[in-house]
Design a protein around this motif. Structure first.
Motif, PDB file in Angstrom:
ATOM      1  N   ILE A 298       0.865  -1.182   0.000  1.00  9.64           N
ATOM      2  CA  ILE A 298       0.000   0.000   0.000  1.00  9.64           C
ATOM      3  C   ILE A 298       0.899   1.229   0.000  1.00  9.64           C
ATOM      4  O   ILE A 298       1.947   1.240   0.652  1.00  9.64           O
ATOM      5  CB  ILE A 298      -0.953  -0.002   1.230  1.00  9.64           C
ATOM      6  CG1 ILE A 298      -1.877   1.220   1.196  1.00  9.64           C
ATOM      7  CG2 ILE A 298      -0.171  -0.043   2.533  1.00  9.64           C
ATOM      8  CD1 ILE A 298      -2.933   1.206   2.305  1.00  9.64           C
ATOM      9  N   ILE A 299       0.508   2.236  -0.769  1.00 10.57           N
ATOM     10  CA  ILE A 299       1.235   3.516  -0.787  1.00 10.57           C
ATOM     11  C   ILE A 299       0.446   4.541   0.019  1.00 10.57           C
ATOM     12  O   ILE A 299      -0.765   4.700  -0.184  1.00 10.57           O
ATOM     13  CB  ILE A 299       1.444   4.030  -2.222  1.00 10.57           C
ATOM     14  CG1 ILE A 299       2.605   3.291  -2.903  1.00 10.57           C
ATOM     15  CG2 ILE A 299       1.741   5.529  -2.232  1.00 10.57           C
ATOM     16  CD1 ILE A 299       2.879   3.744  -4.319  1.00 10.57           C
ATOM     17  N   ALA A 334      -3.306   2.897  -3.472  1.00 13.66           N
ATOM     18  CA  ALA A 334      -2.503   4.092  -3.162  1.00 13.66           C
ATOM     19  C   ALA A 334      -3.388   5.148  -2.512  1.00 13.66           C
ATOM     20  O   ALA A 334      -4.538   5.349  -2.925  1.00 13.66           O
ATOM     21  CB  ALA A 334      -1.866   4.650  -4.431  1.00 13.66           C
ATOM     22  N   TRP A 335      -2.857   5.818  -1.497  1.00 12.99           N
ATOM     23  CA  TRP A 335      -3.526   6.929  -0.823  1.00 12.99           C
ATOM     24  C   TRP A 335      -2.626   8.159  -0.927  1.00 12.99           C
ATOM     25  O   TRP A 335      -1.438   8.094  -0.575  1.00 12.99           O
ATOM     26  CB  TRP A 335      -3.768   6.605   0.651  1.00 12.99           C
ATOM     27  CG  TRP A 335      -4.830   5.584   0.892  1.00 12.99           C
ATOM     28  CD1 TRP A 335      -4.699   4.229   0.819  1.00 12.99           C
ATOM     29  CD2 TRP A 335      -6.188   5.835   1.275  1.00 12.99           C
ATOM     30  NE1 TRP A 335      -5.885   3.615   1.124  1.00 12.99           N
ATOM     31  CE2 TRP A 335      -6.821   4.577   1.411  1.00 12.99           C
ATOM     32  CE3 TRP A 335      -6.932   6.988   1.515  1.00 12.99           C
ATOM     33  CZ2 TRP A 335      -8.157   4.446   1.776  1.00 12.99           C
ATOM     34  CZ3 TRP A 335      -8.258   6.861   1.884  1.00 12.99           C
ATOM     35  CH2 TRP A 335      -8.862   5.606   2.003  1.00 12.99           C
ATOM     36  N   SER A 352     -11.467   6.261  -5.564  1.00 11.96           N
ATOM     37  CA  SER A 352     -12.606   5.530  -5.018  1.00 11.96           C
ATOM     38  C   SER A 352     -13.071   6.128  -3.693  1.00 11.96           C
ATOM     39  O   SER A 352     -14.168   5.828  -3.233  1.00 11.96           O
ATOM     40  CB  SER A 352     -12.253   4.053  -4.831  1.00 11.96           C
ATOM     41  OG  SER A 352     -11.056   3.912  -4.096  1.00 11.96           O
ATOM     42  N   LYS A 353     -12.229   6.978  -3.067  1.00 14.21           N
ATOM     43  CA  LYS A 353     -12.619   7.673  -1.839  1.00 14.21           C
ATOM     44  C   LYS A 353     -11.968   9.048  -1.807  1.00 14.21           C
ATOM     45  O   LYS A 353     -10.851   9.231  -2.274  1.00 14.21           O
ATOM     46  CB  LYS A 353     -12.191   6.889  -0.591  1.00 14.21           C
ATOM     47  CG  LYS A 353     -13.138   5.787  -0.171  1.00 14.21           C
ATOM     48  CD  LYS A 353     -12.710   5.198   1.152  1.00 14.21           C
ATOM     49  CE  LYS A 353     -13.646   4.076   1.566  1.00 14.21           C
ATOM     50  NZ  LYS A 353     -13.219   3.452   2.849  1.00 14.21           N
ATOM     51  N   LYS A 354     -12.700  10.013  -1.225  1.00 13.41           N
ATOM     52  CA  LYS A 354     -12.177  11.355  -0.989  1.00 13.41           C
ATOM     53  C   LYS A 354     -12.501  11.743   0.449  1.00 13.41           C
ATOM     54  O   LYS A 354     -13.662  11.732   0.850  1.00 13.41           O
ATOM     55  CB  LYS A 354     -12.804  12.381  -1.943  1.00 13.41           C
ATOM     56  CG  LYS A 354     -12.517  12.155  -3.412  1.00 13.41           C
ATOM     57  CD  LYS A 354     -13.217  13.219  -4.252  1.00 13.41           C
ATOM     58  CE  LYS A 354     -13.036  12.997  -5.731  1.00 13.41           C
ATOM     59  NZ  LYS A 354     -13.751  14.029  -6.527  1.00 13.41           N
ATOM     60  N   ILE A 355     -11.479  12.099   1.220  1.00 12.57           N
ATOM     61  CA  ILE A 355     -11.657  12.465   2.625  1.00 12.57           C
ATOM     62  C   ILE A 355     -11.072  13.859   2.838  1.00 12.57           C
ATOM     63  O   ILE A 355      -9.922  14.118   2.485  1.00 12.57           O
ATOM     64  CB  ILE A 355     -10.972  11.449   3.552  1.00 12.57           C
ATOM     65  CG1 ILE A 355     -11.545  10.038   3.317  1.00 12.57           C
ATOM     66  CG2 ILE A 355     -11.146  11.850   5.017  1.00 12.57           C
ATOM     67  CD1 ILE A 355     -10.812   8.947   4.063  1.00 12.57           C
ATOM     68  N   TYR A 369      -6.852   5.402  -4.392  1.00 18.87           N
ATOM     69  CA  TYR A 369      -6.854   4.926  -5.776  1.00 18.87           C
ATOM     70  C   TYR A 369      -6.650   3.412  -5.778  1.00 18.87           C
ATOM     71  O   TYR A 369      -5.635   2.923  -5.256  1.00 18.87           O
ATOM     72  CB  TYR A 369      -5.741   5.601  -6.588  1.00 18.87           C
ATOM     73  CG  TYR A 369      -5.880   7.098  -6.704  1.00 18.87           C
ATOM     74  CD1 TYR A 369      -6.630   7.677  -7.725  1.00 18.87           C
ATOM     75  CD2 TYR A 369      -5.269   7.954  -5.789  1.00 18.87           C
ATOM     76  CE1 TYR A 369      -6.768   9.059  -7.828  1.00 18.87           C
ATOM     77  CE2 TYR A 369      -5.400   9.329  -5.881  1.00 18.87           C
ATOM     78  CZ  TYR A 369      -6.148   9.870  -6.905  1.00 18.87           C
ATOM     79  OH  TYR A 369      -6.285  11.235  -7.006  1.00 18.87           O
ATOM     80  N   GLU A 370      -7.635   2.695  -6.327  1.00 11.25           N
ATOM     81  CA  GLU A 370      -7.530   1.238  -6.475  1.00 11.25           C
ATOM     82  C   GLU A 370      -6.911   0.933  -7.830  1.00 11.25           C
ATOM     83  O   GLU A 370      -7.497   1.247  -8.866  1.00 11.25           O
ATOM     84  CB  GLU A 370      -8.913   0.583  -6.367  1.00 11.25           C
ATOM     85  CG  GLU A 370      -9.542   0.663  -4.997  1.00 11.25           C
ATOM     86  CD  GLU A 370      -8.928  -0.327  -4.020  1.00 11.25           C
ATOM     87  OE1 GLU A 370      -8.119  -1.164  -4.472  1.00 11.25           O
ATOM     88  OE2 GLU A 370      -9.245  -0.250  -2.829  1.00 11.25           O
ATOM     89  N   MET A 371      -5.736   0.331  -7.832  1.00  9.13           N
ATOM     90  CA  MET A 371      -5.032   0.034  -9.072  1.00  9.13           C
ATOM     91  C   MET A 371      -5.288  -1.426  -9.455  1.00  9.13           C
ATOM     92  O   MET A 371      -4.652  -2.350  -8.946  1.00  9.13           O
ATOM     93  CB  MET A 371      -3.528   0.285  -8.912  1.00  9.13           C
ATOM     94  CG  MET A 371      -3.187   1.668  -8.362  1.00  9.13           C
ATOM     95  SD  MET A 371      -4.006   3.019  -9.243  1.00  9.13           S
ATOM     96  CE  MET A 371      -3.373   2.764 -10.880  1.00  9.13           C
ATOM     97  N   PHE A 372      -6.301  -1.662 -10.330  1.00 12.56           N
ATOM     98  CA  PHE A 372      -6.656  -3.011 -10.741  1.00 12.56           C
ATOM     99  C   PHE A 372      -5.593  -3.585 -11.666  1.00 12.56           C
ATOM    100  O   PHE A 372      -5.080  -2.897 -12.550  1.00 12.56           O
ATOM    101  CB  PHE A 372      -8.002  -3.023 -11.478  1.00 12.56           C
ATOM    102  CG  PHE A 372      -9.119  -2.434 -10.670  1.00 12.56           C
ATOM    103  CD1 PHE A 372      -9.280  -2.764  -9.349  1.00 12.56           C
ATOM    104  CD2 PHE A 372     -10.005  -1.533 -11.241  1.00 12.56           C
ATOM    105  CE1 PHE A 372     -10.299  -2.219  -8.598  1.00 12.56           C
ATOM    106  CE2 PHE A 372     -11.031  -0.984 -10.508  1.00 12.56           C
ATOM    107  CZ  PHE A 372     -11.186  -1.330  -9.177  1.00 12.56           C
ATOM    108  N   ASP A 373      -5.304  -4.863 -11.479  1.00  8.66           N
ATOM    109  CA  ASP A 373      -4.410  -5.566 -12.398  1.00  8.66           C
ATOM    110  C   ASP A 373      -5.285  -6.229 -13.454  1.00  8.66           C
ATOM    111  O   ASP A 373      -5.754  -7.344 -13.290  1.00  8.66           O
ATOM    112  CB  ASP A 373      -3.593  -6.611 -11.633  1.00  8.66           C
ATOM    113  CG  ASP A 373      -2.541  -7.246 -12.516  1.00  8.66           C
ATOM    114  OD1 ASP A 373      -2.384  -6.786 -13.661  1.00  8.66           O
ATOM    115  OD2 ASP A 373      -1.875  -8.192 -12.061  1.00  8.66           O
TER     116      ASP A 373
END
Length: 479
Positions: A298-299, A334-335, A352-355, A369-373
């Motif tokens: 995870i970043i 990644a965040w 996918s999320k904003k805080i 950010y979800e990085m799909f393979d």
């Protein structure tokens, strides 16, 4: 014996702090603006100061009251029996937080509280306690919201974000409390590797290692304000500090990279000060050279915003972040914490999320950010999951169309298409009480259906006849 307490924090971290307090065993938890109120005993107050990662300070209210002007506030403070909290040999200081039209200056409010306490002792003993700004025995806090006032004892003293492990800082250091809150928001507790590709002085790396091993952030602190209180229980506090039963093993690694050798050296000194060198690996590397990690990771990172730290090509940096994530971080999450919308836009990925979070005075966003393979279908088949809110954010048009399309068909076509009657039976179908798709034909005044030509008047003469008649009428007018 339980009493009321208030834990102060940064805006956006209130829910994370409330969760921490729940895990500590606090009661009557209530979330407010930049604070969480709760109840507990003396042991919980000690543990809150020692263990909470997202609290700035822990306050113990003495009195709640209303005051419409500084003189009323003075009388309310003076009426407190101050012998229970300090004596003429004690030193004290007052910190004020003011949101009021009547009390327009926080410094003036703190002066009036000091005057009230000094006058209480002067009238009673002829002497008064001294004020010490640097290292007081008793630190007080007055919070004023319009005419509602809360006077509290500050049990923390120095802000809890100052853990004590930091020996040096970079140009724009991230607060330890904010860094810990960001990590806790992601849900990461050490289940995989963690990477900060722009680590700066290493705050995210160190806070992540403390969370992964469940080491209390107060381990490095030199002291707390409650240690100078008259009712301080040193044996109880020593028991809390020496209890390491909740610490756990961490089998993964935390990686930190930075383009600056000087900044990387600062981070290495801070990591060494925290004795976490076995868990954290540091290296000098620009983000443009970031490569796909071998293990799941995870970043969590805080790139430059162009405010305190500037680069030659800020937007180009964010463009390279998006490019590297797409190509070299597949299958991971990644965040990113940043400030400018144009920077986020250059990343070129849909979050996918904003805080909403505040980094000092800057109103920032913490985005996931979800990085799909591969495709989203492959992601689901591989066991990946997004909650409903995340799916709507990531695929809004497709999901919305599929939800609206089915009810639309049921309403317009409530029967099987194979059973749809032909034209000859359409009137019988309508008379059975079921919906008809034939438009109602207009009727004349006798109730009969009008034919197609009945809506407009019929022609009484042909085109040649009309032209001949118009020519004759013109000739008659000339004559």
């Amino acid at each position: 014996m339980e009493f009321e307490m208030i834990a102060k924090t940064f805006q956006g971290l209130e829910e994370v702090l409330a969760e921490e307090l729940t895990n500590l065993g606090a009661n009557n938890i209530s979330i407010g603006r930049r604070m969480v109120s709760f109840t507990g005993d003396k042991e919980l107050m000690y543990r809150a100061n020692y263990s909470l990662r997202t609290a700035i300070r822990i306050l113990k209210p003495i009195k709640h009251f209303q005051a419409n002007n500084p003189d009323e506030m003075y009388e309310q403070v003076k009426a407190i029996e101050w012998d229970n909290y300090l004596n003429i040999k004690s030193t004290f200081a007052v910190d004020a937080v003011v949101y009021s039209e009547e009390f327009r200056h926080s410094m003036f409010a703190s002066y009036r509280v000091k005057d009230a306490i000094s006058d209480y002792f002067r009238e009673k003993t002829g002497n008064r306690p001294s004020v010490s700004v640097s290292n007081p025995d008793i630190l007080l806090n007055i919070h004023i919201a319009e005419n509602n006032c809360t006077l509290s004892l500050d049990s923390s003293g120095e802000s809890l974000h100052r853990r004590g492990y930091r020996v040096e800082t970079g140009e724009a250091p991230l607060s330890e409390v904010l860094a810990a809150g960001m990590i806790l928001m992601t849900g990461w507790r050490g289940e995989c590797d963690l990477i900060d590709p722009m680590c700066g002085s290493g705050t995210i790396l160190i806070e992540a290692a403390l969370i992964a091993r469940n080491i209390a952030p107060g381990l490095f602190r030199k002291g707390y304000a409650f240690e100078k209180w008259a009712d301080f229980d040193s044996d109880l506090f020593e028991k809390i500090c020496s209890d390491d039963s909740n610490e756990r093993e961490f089998t993964h690694k935390i990686y930190g990279y930075d383009i600056s050798p000087k900044v990387c050296a600062i981070a290495r000194r801070n990591v060494t000060s925290a004795s976490l060198g076995k868990d954290i690996i540091l290296d000098i590397r620009p983000f443009e050279e970031f490569t796909q990690p071998k293990e799941k990771a995870i970043i969590i990172t805080n790139p430059p915003y162009g405010e305190r730290i500037t680069t030659d090509d800020l937007l180009g940096l964010y463009e390279s972040i998006g490019e590297r994530l797409k190509k070299q971080f597949k299958g991971n999450t990644a965040w990113i914490l940043s400030y400018r919308d144009e920077c986020f836009a250059k990343i070129g990925l849909k979050p996918s999320k904003k805080i909403e979070l505040n980094n000092g005075a800057l109103e920032c966003q913490f985005r996931q950010y979800e990085m799909f393979d591969g495709s989203y279908k492959d992601f689901l088949e591989g066991g990946g999951k997004l909650d409903k809110a995340e799916e709507d954010n990531k695929f809004p048009k497709k999901k919305r169309f599929e939800r609206e399309k089915k009810p639309f068909r049921k309403e317009r076509c409530p029967y099987d298409r194979s059973e749809r009657p032909g034209r000859k039976d359409s009137r019988d179908f309508k008379n059975d009480g079921k919906p008809s798709f034939r438009k109602e034909k207009p009727k004349d005044r006798f109730g009969k259906e009008k034919r197609r030509g009945d809506e407009r008047p019929r022609r009484t003469e042909s085109y040649p006849e009309r032209k001949r008649r118009e020519r004759d009428e013109k000739n008659m007018k000339r004559e």
